[in-house]
Design a protein around this motif. Structure first.
Motif, mmCIF file in Angstrom:
data_model
loop_
_atom_site.group_PDB
_atom_site.id
_atom_site.type_symbol
_atom_site.label_atom_id
_atom_site.label_comp_id
_atom_site.label_asym_id
_atom_site.label_seq_id
_atom_site.Cartn_x
_atom_site.Cartn_y
_atom_site.Cartn_z
ATOM 1 N N ASP A 53 38.767 43.007 43.684
ATOM 2 C CA ASP A 53 37.809 43.388 42.642
ATOM 3 C C ASP A 53 37.762 44.903 42.465
ATOM 4 O O ASP A 53 37.725 45.412 41.341
ATOM 5 N N LEU A 54 37.766 45.628 43.595
ATOM 6 C CA LEU A 54 37.758 47.089 43.508
ATOM 7 C C LEU A 54 39.026 47.616 42.849
ATOM 8 O O LEU A 54 38.984 48.581 42.072
ATOM 9 N N THR A 55 40.156 46.981 43.137
ATOM 10 C CA THR A 55 41.418 47.403 42.516
ATOM 11 C C THR A 55 41.390 47.177 41.010
ATOM 12 O O THR A 55 41.844 48.023 40.228
ATOM 13 N N ILE A 56 40.836 46.024 40.594
ATOM 14 C CA ILE A 56 40.748 45.739 39.155
ATOM 15 C C ILE A 56 39.839 46.752 38.464
ATOM 16 O O ILE A 56 40.168 47.282 37.388
ATOM 17 N N TRP A 106 39.329 36.843 54.209
ATOM 18 C CA TRP A 106 39.413 36.413 52.805
ATOM 19 C C TRP A 106 38.420 37.160 51.936
ATOM 20 O O TRP A 106 38.742 37.580 50.830
ATOM 21 N N ARG A 107 37.181 37.372 52.445
ATOM 22 C CA ARG A 107 36.174 38.115 51.681
ATOM 23 C C ARG A 107 36.605 39.561 51.483
ATOM 24 O O ARG A 107 36.409 40.145 50.415
ATOM 25 N N GLN A 108 37.219 40.158 52.509
ATOM 26 C CA GLN A 108 37.721 41.516 52.352
ATOM 27 C C GLN A 108 38.805 41.593 51.291
ATOM 28 O O GLN A 108 38.864 42.540 50.513
ATOM 29 N N TYR A 109 39.658 40.578 51.260
ATOM 30 C CA TYR A 109 40.702 40.549 50.233
ATOM 31 C C TYR A 109 40.103 40.435 48.834
ATOM 32 O O TYR A 109 40.527 41.133 47.909
#
Length: 450
Positions: free
Chosen positions: A207-210, A199-202
């Motif tokens: 966040d990185l994608t945004i 879940w933390r990786q997701y």
């Protein structure tokens, strides 16, 4: 019924003096036409992010960060006397061990322990402050307090004794060994930890994608602005001579129209609006009076070029370049869009203050919420004005065939529409559009007939 004319009753319309285009002419001022504070804040944020991405700023930030980290490391100052006493305590401790004398060993151990803790205390404080935030320290103390309180509750409330009694009654051989229970519990905990890590990786990936999308949007805005600036410079070099006068020959006009049509297909609505404002204020969309032989634009004697709405030639003829275009929420003030084909165009929320829309094709266009203050939809008197015709030439004296084609256009919630424009829209927009015109069309005939 007499309605005020939409323009002076002249055989050939004269160009509007530059002084008449000042913001003081607008009804109710122009405070509503400026960019909002949110839009300005967004532009400033984009500019700040762009400036921080330069190599110089990156190196400066890294250097400042390293200096800041160096300043955070507190120097551990140890007096030579304390260091000497600590060494002596260590020697005494080993002496007590070798001599098997507990008194000497206890004294050496106590002295060594106290001095070691005193010397390590600043470093421990730095480690705690560096690696654990105030929130982490608070949560750790709260967790320890919770565990201690549970132990105290089990010890002093009698619940622990009852659990022990209940445990003695259980047949552990029938229920399985204690190791198997702990093994199963460990597997469950491992599964829970794996789910949490996933879940933390997701969340981090999201966040990185945004952030990457924001950077992509920012880069697209910068690239589009550079493309538009290059277009401005290219058009200026193409149509102006060394003295700064219009020297647009037929081939130059064709190339200018080709460049404009190409760039309209590669920019968004805001970019289209910037290009239209540039071309309009540069008189490149206005029909100019020409020398019959040379084709050059003729000066009007007042520092500008003479306009000729009836037989003039435009440097750039928009034609169908903007058909179906999305220009919503853009600034189109003072733009000359006369005779342009804007069929099915989206002009919702546009600022059309003092825009020239005479003979513009607005069939099935969306003008919802647009500001129509002082917009020109026709020339001449409103009683005689009519939309453009494919076969009949316009009469700028009476207003016949000088109006915009507004059939099936959506006028819902338009702002500051004049009475003359409301009469024209009610008369020539058709039954479907008459229902969307603010103020209603009661008492105004439907001249379109459908």
């Amino acid at each position: 019924m007499t309605i005020e004319s939409n323009s002076p009753n002249l055989p050939t319309p004269e160009p509007t003096p530059e002084q008449d285009l000042q913001p003081d002419d607008f009804d109710g001022g122009t405070g509503d036409n400026h960019l909002t504070s949110e839009a300005l804040a967004a532009q400033q944020a984009l500019a700040a992010i762009s400036s921080l991405q330069s190599p110089q700023n990156k190196s400066a930030l890294k250097q400042a960060h390293s200096n800041f980290q160096q300043r955070l490391k507190p120097p551990i100052i140890v007096k030579p006397r304390a260091l000497l006493i600590t060494v002596i305590g260590i020697v005494i401790t080993f002496s007590g061990i070798f001599l098997n004398n507990w008194i000497i060993g206890a004294i050496g151990t106590l002295v060594t322990l106290l001095l070691s803790l005193v010397m390590l205390l600043p470093w421990l404080q730095y480690v705690i402050e560096e690696w654990f935030s105030p929130l982490d320290r608070t949560l750790f103390v709260a967790f320890v307090g919770l565990v201690v309180s549970l132990i105290g509750f089990l010890r002093f409330s009698g619940v622990g004794d009852r659990l022990l009694l209940w445990g003695r009654k259980i047949n552990w051989e029938a229920s399985g060994t204690l190791a198997e229970w702990f093994g199963a519990l460990g597997q469950i905990l491992i599964a829970i930890i794996a789910v949490y890590v996933a879940w933390r990786q997701y969340v981090i990936s999201k966040d990185l994608t945004i952030q990457q999308n924001l950077l992509t949007v920012q880069q697209n805005i910068i690239t589009q602005q550079q493309t538009i600036d290059s277009y401005f410079q290219g058009i200026s070099d193409l149509v102006l001579d060394e003295e700064g006068l219009l020297e647009d020959w037929p081939q130059e006009r064709a190339i200018a129209e080709g460049r404009t049509a190409a760039i309209f297909s590669s920019v968004d609505g805001s970019g289209k609006a910037k290009i239209l404002r540039f071309l309009s204020r540069s008189k490149l969309l206005t029909p100019l009076k020409r020398d019959r032989r040379l084709g050059r634009a003729i000066l009007n004697g007042m520092g500008g070029y003479a306009e000729d709405r009836l037989e003039g030639v435009r440097v750039i003829d928009l034609g169908v370049m903007l058909a179906g275009a999305d220009l919503s929420q853009t600034d189109l003030r003072w733009t000359d869009l006369s005779e342009a084909n804007l069929v099915r165009a989206n002009l919702s929320g546009c600022d059309l203050v003092k825009a020239n829309l005479s003979r513009t094709i607005l069939y099935d266009a969306n003008i919802n919420g647009a500001d129509l203050n002082a917009v020109r939809l026709f020339y001449g008197s409103v009683e005689k004005a009519s939309p453009r015709s494919r076969s009949e030439p316009p009469d700028y004296n009476t207003g016949e065939h000088t109006g915009a084609v507004i059939e099936n256009a959506d006028f819902s919630d338009v702002q500051r529409m004049s009475e003359a424009n409301r009469y024209y829209c009610c008369a020539w927009s058709g039954e479907k559009s008459r229902e969307t015109i603010p103020g209603g069309c009661e008492g105004i005939p439907n001249k379109l007939g459908r």
